[in-house]
Design a protein around this motif. Structure first.
Motif, short mmCIF file in Angstrom:
data_model
loop_
_atom_site.label_atom_id
_atom_site.label_comp_id
_atom_site.label_asym_id
_atom_site.label_seq_id
_atom_site.Cartn_x
_atom_site.Cartn_y
_atom_site.Cartn_z
N GLY A 34 0.82 -1.21 0.00
CA GLY A 34 0.00 0.00 0.00
C GLY A 34 0.85 1.26 0.00
O GLY A 34 0.57 2.22 -0.72
N HIS A 37 2.22 1.86 -3.40
CA HIS A 37 1.18 2.39 -4.28
C HIS A 37 0.96 3.87 -4.04
O HIS A 37 0.84 4.66 -4.98
N VAL A 38 0.92 4.25 -2.77
CA VAL A 38 0.68 5.66 -2.43
C VAL A 38 1.84 6.52 -2.93
O VAL A 38 1.64 7.63 -3.44
N VAL A 43 -3.13 9.81 -5.89
CA VAL A 43 -4.33 9.37 -5.18
C VAL A 43 -5.53 9.58 -6.11
O VAL A 43 -5.67 10.64 -6.71
N PRO A 44 -6.37 8.56 -6.28
CA PRO A 44 -7.51 8.70 -7.21
C PRO A 44 -8.47 9.81 -6.78
O PRO A 44 -8.62 10.08 -5.58
N ALA A 45 -9.10 10.42 -7.78
CA ALA A 45 -10.02 11.52 -7.49
C ALA A 45 -11.27 10.99 -6.80
O ALA A 45 -11.71 9.88 -7.08
N ARG A 46 -11.83 11.78 -5.93
CA ARG A 46 -13.08 11.39 -5.28
C ARG A 46 -14.23 11.61 -6.25
O ARG A 46 -14.11 12.36 -7.23
N LEU B 131 -4.27 3.18 4.65
CA LEU B 131 -3.67 3.22 3.31
C LEU B 131 -4.70 2.85 2.25
O LEU B 131 -4.79 3.50 1.20
N LEU B 135 -6.20 4.98 -0.91
CA LEU B 135 -6.13 4.55 -2.30
C LEU B 135 -7.52 4.43 -2.93
O LEU B 135 -7.68 4.55 -4.14
N ASP B 138 -13.54 6.41 -2.03
CA ASP B 138 -14.99 6.19 -2.03
C ASP B 138 -15.34 4.71 -1.91
O ASP B 138 -16.48 4.31 -2.13
#
Lengths: 139, 500
Positions: A34, A37-38, A43-46, B131, B135, B138
């Motif tokens: 993790g 990955h970060v 970071v994916p958009a909300r 974490l 990632l 939502d």
């Protein structure tokens, strides 16, 4: 203490140590994965911010049509349900036969051609790739 | 709604959930030689009961089209009053036996190294959760297309919350209603609430396993079981994905722990414990359809355990179990008859064009997955009889289960080890009734899941790949509880196992 009891206690300790070691490994590896990955990926958009402006522009509990250029994704596709989540409690229905229509675009530059093809006029356009449209000629 | 009103409703909610959860459990639980274990179980299992009942008030209000804060406050006040009466009745019936409890054996205490490992595992799991949450802010598919989406529609009081066009609109309403109820108190459809619910469910589940096993087999075994749960990768992943499977696992485990405590003792005063087990098992049916299998399994297990052990005084507990579940079953019946559209398992309608599970490769594009499912859905499913009589389907399901046993990247070594332990003779002859009941519950639940796969009108491979890990996860806590009961003696009672 008898030999069998010592043996049993040793076996139990080995089993416990194995379980504990495996468990800690089971936590450490996903943690490292993790973290990587970060560090590597953005970071994916909300979901909500993408639809916030459209949501604010639509009257309460409106049913909106839905058009998209996200491949052939209809009402069972990922982006449809993300849009539905972001716009709740407004209801999304596939197609352009509604007074207000949501355009959910992978390529925002294609909005003009989409409007022309479907006979729609923009009411509100958001830079994120979403737009609120209405049929041409309707107030 | 004014801030003052929300503050008042929040206070009442806390009192209601506190009285009907930890309050009732504290009054119902028998004493334990280790006061800390009893306290811990109340702290972790109590909120599961309280939140389930508090959420059920929201479900009832939603059904009656009265989902407003004032109406909910009236419902909460009623629930709190009933819980207070229940607490008084339990306390009155409980004889003062605390003084007669034997002192705990030295081996019952948790050693410092084990405590350190448990704390380390807890901290590490919390970091994994955070974490994951970063990632996938939502959550994953089911979060924003089912649970949290429905919670938003309920929060806004929309009539579309259970529209047939929505994915899995037949899923029971407890979890989204619980999220919506918290949203009403917060004053917004917050994205933080589902995340906090996921984290809380994971913490309550781990805590319930620790203290439940500690109650039955001592704190050392409890700590080891909790460490194993936290070290199972699927557990934290799904908690952070904001799915309803970890909350469901928590309810399965809570009900099983209470059934084991009920069956392990011989005093009639444990009947309220069985009633609370019924509340949790009933809440599980109102949380997800799979809960019905576990409820039936636990019920059958209790009947078998009481009948085989020939303990006629325990029949009252079986009746109390059903009585505890009855309000939830009533709500479920109303939902299924009056509100929910037919299940996609019956209609064969596509639940999703794409569904994502931890098994799906993250590199696989959504388009490719969409195409796979579209192709799968483009062929009409064979008739139910053909599906049930197709031996290849049985083989495919068994292979999928075997595949999960060796997926150490998802289940560590633990799933295979736990399942293997069930094939060996138990190492203790203590608590046979509870072990029997839990084993039957797990068997019935697994058989139900197996039958669901056999009968599914969807593409079987797709259906298995998108759900099997979650089905195993739902039972995982109970499996660890049962394995602990089979493998470990009660501390201080190291007699050689007799015939079991």
């Amino acid at each position: 203490m008898s030999t069998s009891r010592i043996k049993s206690a040793t076996e139990r300790d080995i089993a416990q140590c194995t379980l504990v070691f495996a468990a800690l490994l089971g936590i450490a590896l996903p943690l490292a994965d993790g973290l990587l990955h970060v560090l590597k990926n953005a970071v994916p958009a909300r979901i909500d911010p993408r639809y916030a402006s459209i949501r604010a522009a639509v009257p309460d509990e409106t049913t909106l049509g839905y058009v998209t250029d996200f491949g052939d994704q209809g009402p069972t596709g990922e982006y449809f349900w993300k849009a539905q989540y972001g716009l709740a409690p407004h209801l999304l229905v596939e197609g352009e036969s509604h007074r207000l229509i949501l355009a959910n675009l992978q390529h925002p530059g294609k909005l003009g051609s989409l409007c022309q093809r479907m006979g729609l006029t923009p009411v509100k356009v958001d830079r994120a790739g979403v737009a609120l449209l209405r049929p041409e000629g309707e107030p | 709604m004014t801030g003052g009103m929300r503050l008042l409703a929040s206070g009442l909610s806390l009192v209601t959930a506190g009285l009907s959860g930890p309050g009732l459990l504290a009054a119902a639980l028998p004493p334990h030689p280790l006061a800390g274990v009893r306290r811990g179980l109340i702290i972790f299992l109590g909120p599961c009961i309280g939140l389930s009942l508090w959420g059920a008030v929201g479900v009832a209000a939603f059904f009656m089209h009265r989902a407003t804060l004032p109406a909910l406050m009236i419902g909460d006040a009623l629930l709190a009053a009933m819980a207070a009466v229940g607490i008084l009745l339990c306390r009155k019936a409980r004889p003062p036996v605390e003084a007669l409890l034997p002192p705990p054996a030295p081996s019952e205490h948790l050693s410092n190294p084990m405590l350190c490992v448990l704390l380390l595992a807890t901290a590490g799991s919390a970091a994994v959760f955070l974490l994951h949450a970063r990632l996938r802010p939502d959550g994953l598919w089911d979060a924003w297309s089912i649970w949290n989406l429905r919670a938003r529609f309920i929060y806004f009081g929309s009539t579309h919350a259970f529209d047939a066009g929505f994915p899995h609109a037949d899923y029971p309403p407890l979890y989204p209603t619980l999220i919506a109820r918290i949203d009403w108190l917060v004053g917004a459809a917050s994205t933080t609430v589902p995340l906090v619910c996921g984290a809380a469910a994971a913490a309550l589940c781990a805590g319930t396993l620790f203290f439940g096993v500690a109650w039955l087999r001592g704190p050392r075994t409890g700590a080891l079981a909790a460490i194993v749960l936290l070290g199972t990768q699927e557990f934290m992943n799904h908690a952070a994905d904001q799915y309803a499977d970890v909350p469901l696992a928590c309810l399965f485990l809570g009900a099983s722990v209470l059934v084991a405590i009920f069956l392990d003792g011989s005093e009639p005063r444990r009947i309220p414990v069985a009633a609370l087990a019924g509340v949790l098992a009933g809440a599980a049916t109102l949380l997800k359809n799979e809960g019905a299998f576990h409820f039936l399994g636990l019920f059958a297990g209790m009947i078998a355990a009481v009948a085989i052990a020939a303990r006629p005084r325990k029949w009252g507990g079986v009746a109390a179990f059903i009585a505890g579940a009855l309000p939830m079953l009533l709500l479920l019946g109303i939902f299924k008859i009056a509100i929910a559209p037919p299940s996609d398992m019956i209609t064969g309608r596509e639940a999703f064009a794409i569904a994502e599970d931890a098994d799906s490769s993250p590199t696989e594009s959504a388009m490719e997955k969409n195409a796979v499912q579209r192709d799968a859905g483009s062929v009409a499913p064979p008739s139910l009889w053909k599906r049930l009589s197709d031996l290849r389907r049985y083989w495919a399901i068994l292979l999928a289960v075997l595949n999960r046993l060796i997926r150490i990247d998802r289940w560590n070594l633990f799933l295979a080890a736990c399942v293997a332990s069930f094939f060996f003779r138990p190492r203790t002859n203590q608590g046979r009734a509870s072990r029997r009941a839990l084993a039957i519950a797990l068997l019935v639940t697994s058989a139900g899941y197996f039958a669901a796969y056999l009968a599914t009108p969807h593409n079987l491979t797709w259906h298995i790949n998108t759900s099997i890990n979650r089905l195993i996860l739902q039972m995982w806590g109970v499996m660890l509880l049962l394995a602990s009961l089979r493998l470990v003696q009660k501390p201080g009672q190291n007699k050689p196992p007799g015939p079991v």
